[in-house]
Design a protein around this motif. Structure first.
Motif, short mmCIF file in Angstrom:
data_model
loop_
_atom_site.label_atom_id
_atom_site.label_comp_id
_atom_site.label_asym_id
_atom_site.label_seq_id
_atom_site.Cartn_x
_atom_site.Cartn_y
_atom_site.Cartn_z
N SER A 68 29.69 51.84 36.38
CA SER A 68 30.24 50.51 36.52
C SER A 68 30.44 49.89 35.13
N VAL A 69 31.53 49.14 34.97
CA VAL A 69 31.74 48.44 33.70
C VAL A 69 30.69 47.34 33.50
N SER B 225 42.08 54.02 34.48
CA SER B 225 43.21 53.72 35.35
C SER B 225 44.28 54.77 35.17
N THR C 271 42.45 60.09 38.85
CA THR C 271 43.13 58.90 39.37
C THR C 271 43.69 59.08 40.78
N TYR D 165 34.36 53.29 34.66
CA TYR D 165 34.88 54.13 33.60
C TYR D 165 34.17 55.48 33.67
N SER E 13 32.91 47.56 41.64
CA SER E 13 33.45 47.03 40.39
C SER E 13 34.45 48.04 39.83
N ASP E 14 35.10 47.66 38.74
CA ASP E 14 35.84 48.64 37.97
C ASP E 14 34.85 49.64 37.40
N GLN F 130 35.70 50.63 29.00
CA GLN F 130 37.01 50.25 29.49
C GLN F 130 37.28 50.92 30.84
N PRO F 131 37.77 50.16 31.81
CA PRO F 131 38.04 50.75 33.13
C PRO F 131 39.04 51.91 33.03
N ARG G 199 35.21 53.09 42.77
CA ARG G 199 35.21 51.63 42.65
C ARG G 199 34.53 50.98 43.84
#
Length: 303
Positions: free
Chosen positions: A270-271, A298, A112, A129, A126-127, A295-296, A121
């Protein structure tokens, strides 16, 4: 940036075939974001699109390196001999540790960092995972190499990743010299998919994580690819990060020097590129090799 509409029921990148076929031109972008989307400049984004890789110095600052190296040693010491996430060389030494972010809060923090997650990203537009995370350990004298391959070929065939909309981040925890197994890449090879010959065996991952023989191009194909694209070796100090496209042809030699080479290896998908059924395998690989959650990722994931 958008890609052509993809029908997930159709395999755009057939591989693990009975006989050799011609290489396939990539149908989607390499870089999906723009300069305004993150820390990379237009020039860096264009370089990543053209070459398929990008080096980012000081992704991990100097003060992070000693505790991260210590954490690697601790993970190795604590490793359960029966844990399938611990991959060992034929000599018994640890080759890779999968899901290290679940075994170490410190490594989870690395994911992170402002120098890591925002870059992923931006490149993917995009978000994202974590499709896969691992530590690669290449100790002095005994560290085994990784034969030439495209990661996407395996992720597509065995995990069901539809598109080349994933990017890898390899963060060096030790200096990468030209002589201790530093990664080699074929710049521009990410624009071409090289189908491979040979059906996927049952539970292929149990053998391929030590030595991959299925899902790698033949020597004639590799020779043509190297003649066309050339080979570059990525060297540099600890703390640097190498970002490279999921379809980049890459590999590394064994390490017979006294100098170890270790890295944290993060794969961001990418999600919008969620996994489906494997295209060329009887069953998906285990979750620790290919996360099926989209799921992204974070900061909340490490609290």
């Amino acid at each position: 940036m958008t890609a052509p509409a993809i029908d997930r029921r159709h395999d755009h990148y057939p591989t693990r075939l009975e006989h050799a076929v011609e290489p396939i031109a990539r149908i989607e972008p390499t870089v999906w974001g723009q300069e305004a989307d993150g820390p990379l400049t237009d020039a860096e984004l264009q370089s990543a699109a053209d070459n398929g890789f990008l080096v980012r110095p000081r992704t991990v600052e100097e003060n992070w390196l000693p505790p991260l190296r210590e954490e690697l040693q601790q993970i190795g010491t604590r490793a359960d001999a029966t844990d399938p996430r611990i991959i060992r060389e034929s000599s018994g030494g640890i080759r890779s540790v999968f899901q290290p972010h679940l075994l170490s809060d410190l490594i989870a923090e690395v994911v992170t960092l402002d120098t890591v997650l925002p870059v992923a990203r931006q490149l993917m537009g995009s978000d994202v995972y974590l499709h896969q995370a691992r530590i690669n350990m290449m100790p002095g004298f005994t560290g085994g190499g990784f034969y030439w391959h495209s990661d996407f070929e395996t992720w597509h065939a065995e995990d069901g990743m539809p598109l080349m909309r994933a990017v890898s981040c390899s963060i060096a925890l030790t200096e990468n010299f030209a002589y201790n197994g530093a990664l080699m890449v074929m710049p521009g090879s990410h624009k071409t998919f090289y189908p491979c010959v040979g059906a996927t065996p049952q539970n292929h991952h149990s053998a391929s994580l030590v030595k991959q023989e299925i899902g790698v191009p033949d020597r004639a194909t590799l020779t043509r690819a190297a003649d066309q694209h050339g080979i570059e070796q990525v060297t540099g100090p600890a703390g640097n990060a190498l970002w490279f496209d999921s379809n980049m042809m890459h590999g590394s030699a064994s390490n017979i020097t006294p100098f170890p080479r270790s890295n944290i290896f993060l794969v961001f998908n990418s999600v919008e590129n969620r996994l489906c059924d494997p295209f060329r395998a009887p069953a998906p690989r285990p979750e620790y090799l290919a996360a099926r959650s989209d799921q992204p990722f974070s900061v909340a994931d490490v609290t």
